[in-house]
Design an enzyme around this catalytic site. Structure first.
Site: not given
Ligand code: F6P
Length: 343
Positions: A129, A173, A223, A276
């Site tokens: 992020d 986020r 998002e 990710r």
């Molecule tokens: O903080 C990193 C992030 O990938 C955000 O961009 C996203 O909203 C969140 O984590 C998603 O988290 P999870 O892996 O718990 O779904």
């Protein structure tokens, strides 16, 4: 010195590169020993570890995710005093003298509290992020943006074939950095961020204008964008740090565009966790390596309660507390750069 390393929160490309650099530099330069905690703070609470030495970490530079595992476990959830005591007793049972915590605002927030309670700890910032205020950049962001741009480039060609508006929802986020940079690098016609109100009529007008030119509209939406006046939340419980799971901004936007451009074919792609995964970009490998090296020097110098941080082109140490104070969101000046332009 025996150092415990952990990776906490959402994973991102480059975590393993930090571990590799820290272990190699710590071993060769300072005679340190290392142990890895499994699944972030969960491994610390449960005393679950894996061995970490030079041979284990050497192949890790290009490996995505985290070989240590991660979790959103909050050791301070049931009270700071109780959490600190449990961490302290596990570290002492395992003969761990100091911690290197690699994480975002939540993981580093815990590290800050532990430091304030006298536990020897340093940090390294990570998050796709790129929303930590004490560093100019976090590793993982560059890879995530490149992945999103690659996806947009592909979506643009299929959108053109079918005269469709392609809507791409990206993570981030409450910060719009991924959307901002993806939109700019992919040449999106519309980019919507959490930091600005969404003018749905203006979006509809832009989509109509692009269609009138014979092109397929490309719309990038964060998002966290407030399409219906608030962030779109999935129906899920809060995690141990109080976060809800975001999701649905792309679908909401599709509905609103369809209402303003009758007859238009639209498709939504939610890139989500694709951003990710995978091997880190060269830039992220370098930043992650530099953060790992810097964190080890901080430990060796007894510069505790600090975090590796990029200031301009230099990696410096800043107080851990600075990392978690304020979220680094997209400033007005960055949005003003492209305001009013029709791409
Ligand atoms: O903080 C990193 C992030 O990938 C955000 O961009 C996203 O909203 C969140 O984590 C998603 O988290 P999870 O892996 O718990 O779904």
């Amino acid at each position: 010195m025996r150092v415990g390393i952990l990776t906490g929160g959402g994973d991102c490309p480059g975590l393993n590169a930090v571990v590799r650099a820290a272990v190699i530099a710590g071993t060769q330069r300072h005679g340190m020993e290392f142990v890895g905690f499994v699944d972030g703070w969960r491994g610390v609470l449960d005393g679950e570890t894996v061995p970490l030495d030079e041979a284990t970490v050497r192949p890790l530079l290009t490996v995505g995710g985290t070989v240590l595992g991660s979790s959103r476990t909050n050791p301070l959830k049931d009270g700071v005093e109780q959490g600190v005591a449990r961490v302290r007793s596990q570290l002492s049972a395992l003969g761990v003298d100091a911690l290197l915590a690699i994480g975002g605002e939540d993981t580093l927030g815990v590290a800050t509290a532990l430091h304030e309670a006298g536990v020897p700890v340093v940090g390294a910032p990570k998050t796709i992020d790129d929303d930590l205020s004490a560093t100019d950049a976090t590793f993982g962001f560059d890879t995530a943006v490149q992945t999103a741009v690659d996806a947009c480039d592909r979506l643009r060609t299929t959108g053109a074939s079918h005269h469709r508006a392609m809507i791409v929802e990206v993570m981030g986020r409450h910060a719009g950095w991924i959307a901002l940079h993806t939109g700019m690098a992919a040449g999106a016609h519309v980019t919507l961020l959490p930091e600005a109100d969404v003018d749905l009529d203006a979006v509809g007008a832009t989509v109509r204008e692009v269609l009138a030119r014979g092109e397929a509209p490309l719309v990038v939406v964060s998002e966290g964008a407030k399409v219906h006046g608030a962030e779109a939340v999935k129906n899920s419980p809060r995690d141990a740090f109080g976060h809800v799971q975001l999701g649905g901004a792309g679908d909401a936007l599709e509905h609103e565009i369809a209402a303003r451009v009758p007859g238009l074919s639209t498709r939504v792609t939610v890139l989500g966790h694709l951003l990710r995964g995978g091997t880190p970009s060269a830039a992220d490998r370098i930043l992650a390596t530099r953060f790992g090296l810097s964190a080890i020097e901080a430990l060796a110098a007894g510069n505790l309660g600090t975090m590796a941080s990029l200031h301009g082109v230099d990696v410096v140490q800043v107080p851990l507390a600075d990392a978690t104070g304020v979220l680094r969101t997209v400033p007005d000046s960055r949005r003003a750069e492209t305001a009013g332009l029709h791409w």
